[in-house]
Design a protein around this motif. Structure first.
Motif, mmCIF file in Angstrom:
data_model
loop_
_atom_site.group_PDB
_atom_site.id
_atom_site.type_symbol
_atom_site.label_atom_id
_atom_site.label_comp_id
_atom_site.label_asym_id
_atom_site.label_seq_id
_atom_site.Cartn_x
_atom_site.Cartn_y
_atom_site.Cartn_z
ATOM 1 N N GLU A 104 0.825 -1.202 0.000
ATOM 2 C CA GLU A 104 0.000 0.000 0.000
ATOM 3 C C GLU A 104 0.861 1.254 0.000
ATOM 4 O O GLU A 104 0.567 2.238 -0.704
ATOM 5 C CB GLU A 104 -0.940 -0.011 1.210
ATOM 6 N N VAL A 105 1.948 1.235 0.767
ATOM 7 C CA VAL A 105 2.852 2.386 0.813
ATOM 8 C C VAL A 105 3.425 2.686 -0.571
ATOM 9 O O VAL A 105 3.430 3.839 -1.028
ATOM 10 C CB VAL A 105 3.991 2.145 1.819
ATOM 11 N N LEU A 106 3.916 1.665 -1.255
ATOM 12 C CA LEU A 106 4.529 1.894 -2.565
ATOM 13 C C LEU A 106 3.507 2.377 -3.581
ATOM 14 O O LEU A 106 3.823 3.194 -4.450
ATOM 15 C CB LEU A 106 5.216 0.621 -3.045
ATOM 16 N N GLY A 107 2.281 1.901 -3.468
ATOM 17 C CA GLY A 107 1.232 2.398 -4.351
ATOM 18 C C GLY A 107 0.956 3.876 -4.128
ATOM 19 O O GLY A 107 0.773 4.639 -5.088
ATOM 20 N N LEU A 108 0.933 4.313 -2.863
ATOM 21 C CA LEU A 108 0.701 5.725 -2.553
ATOM 22 C C LEU A 108 1.897 6.585 -2.959
ATOM 23 O O LEU A 108 1.733 7.689 -3.473
ATOM 24 C CB LEU A 108 0.403 5.888 -1.063
ATOM 25 N N LEU A 109 3.112 6.063 -2.740
ATOM 26 C CA LEU A 109 4.306 6.816 -3.133
ATOM 27 C C LEU A 109 4.359 7.059 -4.639
ATOM 28 O O LEU A 109 4.903 8.066 -5.098
ATOM 29 C CB LEU A 109 5.570 6.067 -2.705
ATOM 30 N N ALA A 110 3.789 6.135 -5.403
ATOM 31 C CA ALA A 110 3.866 6.227 -6.870
ATOM 32 C C ALA A 110 2.923 7.279 -7.439
ATOM 33 O O ALA A 110 3.003 7.591 -8.635
ATOM 34 C CB ALA A 110 3.555 4.866 -7.486
ATOM 35 N N GLN A 111 2.043 7.837 -6.617
ATOM 36 C CA GLN A 111 1.108 8.838 -7.118
ATOM 37 C C GLN A 111 1.848 10.102 -7.555
ATOM 38 O O GLN A 111 2.911 10.432 -7.043
ATOM 39 C CB GLN A 111 0.079 9.197 -6.036
ATOM 40 N N THR A 112 1.252 10.806 -8.507
ATOM 41 C CA THR A 112 1.789 12.086 -8.962
ATOM 42 C C THR A 112 0.732 13.159 -8.783
ATOM 43 O O THR A 112 -0.373 13.031 -9.329
ATOM 44 C CB THR A 112 2.202 11.999 -10.449
ATOM 45 N N PRO A 113 1.032 14.234 -8.041
ATOM 46 C CA PRO A 113 2.260 14.431 -7.267
ATOM 47 C C PRO A 113 2.296 13.507 -6.045
ATOM 48 O O PRO A 113 1.264 12.999 -5.621
ATOM 49 C CB PRO A 113 2.183 15.898 -6.845
ATOM 50 N N THR A 114 3.480 13.336 -5.491
ATOM 51 C CA THR A 114 3.629 12.509 -4.291
ATOM 52 C C THR A 114 2.873 13.162 -3.139
ATOM 53 O O THR A 114 3.051 14.363 -2.881
ATOM 54 C CB THR A 114 5.111 12.380 -3.905
ATOM 55 N N PRO A 115 2.031 12.426 -2.432
ATOM 56 C CA PRO A 115 1.339 13.023 -1.278
ATOM 57 C C PRO A 115 2.338 13.501 -0.222
ATOM 58 O O PRO A 115 3.397 12.900 -0.045
ATOM 59 C CB PRO A 115 0.488 11.870 -0.749
ATOM 60 N N ASN A 116 1.978 14.567 0.470
ATOM 61 C CA ASN A 116 2.823 14.999 1.591
ATOM 62 C C ASN A 116 2.873 13.957 2.696
ATOM 63 O O ASN A 116 3.888 13.820 3.380
ATOM 64 C CB ASN A 116 2.306 16.321 2.157
ATOM 65 N N GLU A 117 1.767 13.231 2.877
ATOM 66 C CA GLU A 117 1.683 12.197 3.901
ATOM 67 C C GLU A 117 1.251 10.885 3.253
ATOM 68 O O GLU A 117 0.311 10.864 2.457
ATOM 69 C CB GLU A 117 0.678 12.572 4.990
ATOM 70 N N ILE A 118 1.939 9.820 3.594
ATOM 71 C CA ILE A 118 1.575 8.479 3.147
ATOM 72 C C ILE A 118 0.831 7.811 4.295
ATOM 73 O O ILE A 118 1.436 7.399 5.290
ATOM 74 C CB ILE A 118 2.823 7.667 2.748
ATOM 75 N N VAL A 119 -0.494 7.740 4.173
ATOM 76 C CA VAL A 119 -1.347 7.220 5.238
ATOM 77 C C VAL A 119 -2.133 6.041 4.678
ATOM 78 O O VAL A 119 -3.083 6.238 3.904
ATOM 79 C CB VAL A 119 -2.310 8.295 5.769
ATOM 80 N N VAL A 120 -1.742 4.836 5.028
ATOM 81 C CA VAL A 120 -2.453 3.663 4.535
ATOM 82 C C VAL A 120 -3.826 3.593 5.179
ATOM 83 O O VAL A 120 -4.111 4.269 6.176
ATOM 84 C CB VAL A 120 -1.655 2.364 4.793
ATOM 85 N N GLU A 121 -4.685 2.759 4.593
ATOM 86 C CA GLU A 121 -6.078 2.717 5.044
ATOM 87 C C GLU A 121 -6.193 2.424 6.534
ATOM 88 O O GLU A 121 -7.005 3.044 7.238
ATOM 89 C CB GLU A 121 -6.848 1.667 4.237
#
Length: 246
Positions: free
Chosen positions: A198-215
């Motif tokens: 889940e973390v890597l999926g969120l990190l791959a977003q563009t733009p990168t979120p300021n916070e990576i918060v899994v469900e």
């Protein structure tokens, strides 16, 4: 955030989430250097000895890493300790001081050590690591929560300071993850691989979120907004009943 073909230093990557991230970054094609006190645990990856409670150790590690990897462009600062405390006993100050030294001052010192390098490159990223407990306290680990709340606030400020430099700051906000014995004390801890997916999926977003918060961390991160803060705090305070004399 692109995690391929990066040169990554993960401080605190010898076990747990940090070690898992190191493996995932390496599998994605990045060059990974793992920093920590117990580097003998790490196999198949480059390591550097570093103790975030010792400023001289941080400086030595920085110089060693940059001499070998002048293209370093991603620094993850993971080091942390999680210590139970009884706040009715003034002797808990020893645990509090250790927690602040490692979790907060250690994070700041690592960031300070590599900020000039990334600014000079005019590109790169920091990933700081807080916790759902930064936003919804777990009273049995009071100073841990306070230290992670401080790292959150520091990350927000660092992001503002670095605006326009080409250097990004991303905050990882884990819930309870099944590492370091968490799976034994918390049957609801999220399996490490599921968390990393889940973390890597969120990190791959563009733009990168300021916070990576899994469900699994969302309920803690947004408890105050969602009106569940008091109820969750009462539930989490039940852990205090495990202390002697309660």
């Amino acid at each position: 955030m692109d995690i391929t073909k990066r040169t990554v230093l993960i401080v605190g990557g010898t076990s747990g989430i940090g070690h898992g991230l190191a493996r995932r970054f390496a599998d994605a094609g990045s060059t990974v250097i793992v920093g920590g006190r117990n580097t003998e645990r790490v196999e198949g990856l480059e390591t550097v000895a570093i103790d975030v409670a010792d400023p001289a150790s941080i400086d030595r590690a920085r110089d060693e890493v940059l001499a070998a990897h002048p293209d370093l462009d991603l620094v993850v600062t993971m080091s942390g300790v999680m210590i139970l405390e009884d706040l009715r006993d003034p002797a808990h100050i020893e645990q509090a001081e250790t927690t602040i030294t490692v979790n907060l001052l250690g994070t700041i010192r690592v960031l300070d050590a590599f900020t000039p390098h990334l600014i000079d490159q005019r590109r790169g990223d920091f990933i700081t690591v807080t916790s759902g407990i930064a936003f919804m306290p777990f009273p049995l680990m009071a100073t841990y929560g306070a230290s992670k709340a401080a790292v959150h606030a520091y990350s927000v400020s660092l992001r503002a300071h670095l605006a326009g430099t080409g250097v990004g700051v991303t905050e990882l906000v884990p819930p309870a993850v099944a590492t370091a014995g968490q799976e034994k004390v918390n049957p609801n801890a999220l399996p490490l691989d599921a968390f990393l997916d889940e973390v890597l999926g969120l990190l791959a977003q563009t733009p990168t979120p300021n916070e990576i918060v899994v469900e699994r961390a969302q309920a803690l991160r947004w408890a105050e907004r969602d009106g569940t803060y008091a109820q969750l705090l009462e539930q989490r305070s039940q852990s205090l009943n495990t202390l002697p004399g309660r």
